[in-house]
Design an enzyme around this catalytic site. Structure first.
Site, mmCIF file in Angstrom:
data_model
loop_
_atom_site.group_PDB
_atom_site.id
_atom_site.type_symbol
_atom_site.label_atom_id
_atom_site.label_comp_id
_atom_site.label_asym_id
_atom_site.label_seq_id
_atom_site.Cartn_x
_atom_site.Cartn_y
_atom_site.Cartn_z
ATOM 1 N N CYS A 112 -26.043 -3.531 -18.991
ATOM 2 C CA CYS A 112 -24.853 -3.366 -19.853
ATOM 3 C C CYS A 112 -24.234 -4.693 -20.264
ATOM 4 O O CYS A 112 -23.431 -4.736 -21.194
ATOM 5 C CB CYS A 112 -23.821 -2.496 -19.152
ATOM 6 N N HIS A 259 -17.476 -3.475 -22.471
ATOM 7 C CA HIS A 259 -18.519 -2.462 -22.284
ATOM 8 C C HIS A 259 -17.830 -1.117 -22.068
ATOM 9 O O HIS A 259 -16.910 -0.994 -21.260
ATOM 10 C CB HIS A 259 -19.385 -2.835 -21.082
ATOM 11 N N ASN A 289 -21.374 6.092 -22.555
ATOM 12 C CA ASN A 289 -21.851 4.770 -22.142
ATOM 13 C C ASN A 289 -23.258 4.563 -22.699
ATOM 14 O O ASN A 289 -24.201 5.215 -22.252
ATOM 15 C CB ASN A 289 -21.830 4.719 -20.608
#
Ligand code: ACO
Length: 332
Positions: A112, A259, A289
């Site tokens: 990420c 993120h 996500n």
């Protein structure tokens, strides 16, 4: 220090929209639980389109908006943990699709935090190679390929998507800080599928004695509580370190694009950083996500909606599997 100018952005979201109610048909969960614990309402999932295709679509949009000749792109870096193939790289397949015939290509794996690492890498190439005109930095992820749809605590979190930027050398402000803590590898991982060859007993590689026992599939395994603890410290820590590298105070930053892992992580981290949520661009409710694609997808949305403007100081801050963390601060 040589900086970068982000000339243009592009993004791609797959057509399949999976709502929380859809997820509740697959695992024992509810819209209310997912919304209050994560902030997610809907996520997009690949309906079969490969990761490289999503990356190529996002890249084409960024190239069109930059109005440049793809032959002038000298380097393609794609951040991904969900390549369709062990080889070739997603970047090579994107090059094939967009006609960037003069580009060197490689992928970067920092989960990420990958887009932050990739942007920092692009800047370093531009700073040391005068022949390089444009770099295409892409992030493309199909987390649905490695999601365990029997694990309700993780499968509700993830989505698929891609985004890209075209960057060039510039004198504008740019600073980066990146880091990692490999001792936390056991908290978030997915195995690579591999052969058991005739000279090796059929024993999976152990990542951690306690958490790894019996897990032989190649889907994501997550200790949600440990990742949560890490993330709420990593976000403010990385942002502060990048601000120090830039010679700025945290208050000097106009917009943070973090993120998009979990709204509660972002809210707690913002509080730990002493920054109002008004300065955080959030779109997790609509995408979930998407690992390294989440920051550039959010940034593309912020740019096209006018939420960020030229001249503003932006901070991208990422954290994820590895464990990895990092932030870049730049003038848009
Ligand atoms: N629906 C309903 N109930 C659920 C679900 C679900 N989808 N998932 C878990 N539960 C239950 C648990 O079984 C537990 O029940 P119990 O008390 O009867 O045992 C209860 O909810 C509470 O579980 P917790 O794990 O304590 O829930 P928590 O509030 O910690 O939320 C979550 C879990 C959302 C995973 C949280 O820990 C989290 O967000 N962690 C970080 C995850 C993350 O962001 N990962 C990605 C970051 S890095 C990257 O992007 C790759």
């Amino acid at each position: 220090m040589t900086g970068i100018n982000i000339i243009s952005t592009g993004s791609y979201a797959p057509a399949v929209a999976v709502t929380n109610d859809d997820m509740s048909k697959v695992v024992d969960t509810s819209d209310e639980w997912i919304k209050t614990r994560t902030g997610i309402s809907v996520r997009r999932m690949s309906g079969g389109e490969p990761t490289w295709h999503m990356g190529a679509c996002a890249s084409k949009q960024a190239i069109e908006r930059a109005n440049i000749d793809p032959a002038d792109i000298g380097l393609i870096i794609t951040s991904t943990i969900t390549n369709d193939f062990s080889t070739p790289s997603v970047s090579c397949l994107i090059q094939r699709e967009i006609g960037a015939v003069n580009a060197a290509c490689f992928d970067l794996g920092a989960a990420c935090s990958g887009f932050v690492y990739a942007l920092d890498t692009a800047r370093r190439y531009l700073a040391t190679d005068d022949n390089l005109k444009y770099v295409l930095v892409c992030a493309a992820e199909s987390l649905s390929h490695i999601t365990n749809f029997e694990d309700r605590s993780s499968c509700v979190l993830f989505g698929d998507g891609a985004a890209a930027v075209i960057v060039e050398r510039s004198d504008k402000l740019f600073a980066a800080w990146t880091g990692a803590d490999g001792t936390g590898a056991k908290f978030l991982y997915a195995r690579t599928a591999h052969n058991i060859h005739p000279f090796m007993p059929n024993v999976p590689t152990v990542i951690d004695d306690e958490t790894d026992s019996g897990i032989t599939h190649n889907m994501l395994v997550q200790n949600g509580k440990e990742v949560y603890k890490f993330a709420t410290k990593a976000l403010p820590g990385a942002a502060k370190n990048a601000a120090a590298a830039a010679g700025l105070d945290i208050d000097d930053i106009d917009i943070f694009v973090p993120h998009q892992a979990n709204i509660r992580i972002i809210e707690t981290a913002a509080k730990n950083l002493g920054v109002s949520m008004d300065k955080f661009y959030v779109n997790i409710d609509r995408h979930g996500n998407t690992s390294s694609a989440s920051i550039p997808i959010a940034f593309d949305e912020a740019v096209t909606s006018g939420a960020v403007k030229r001249g503003q100081k932006i901070c991208f801050v990422g954290f994820g599997a590895g464990l990895t963390l990092g932030a870049v601060i730049f003038e848009y």
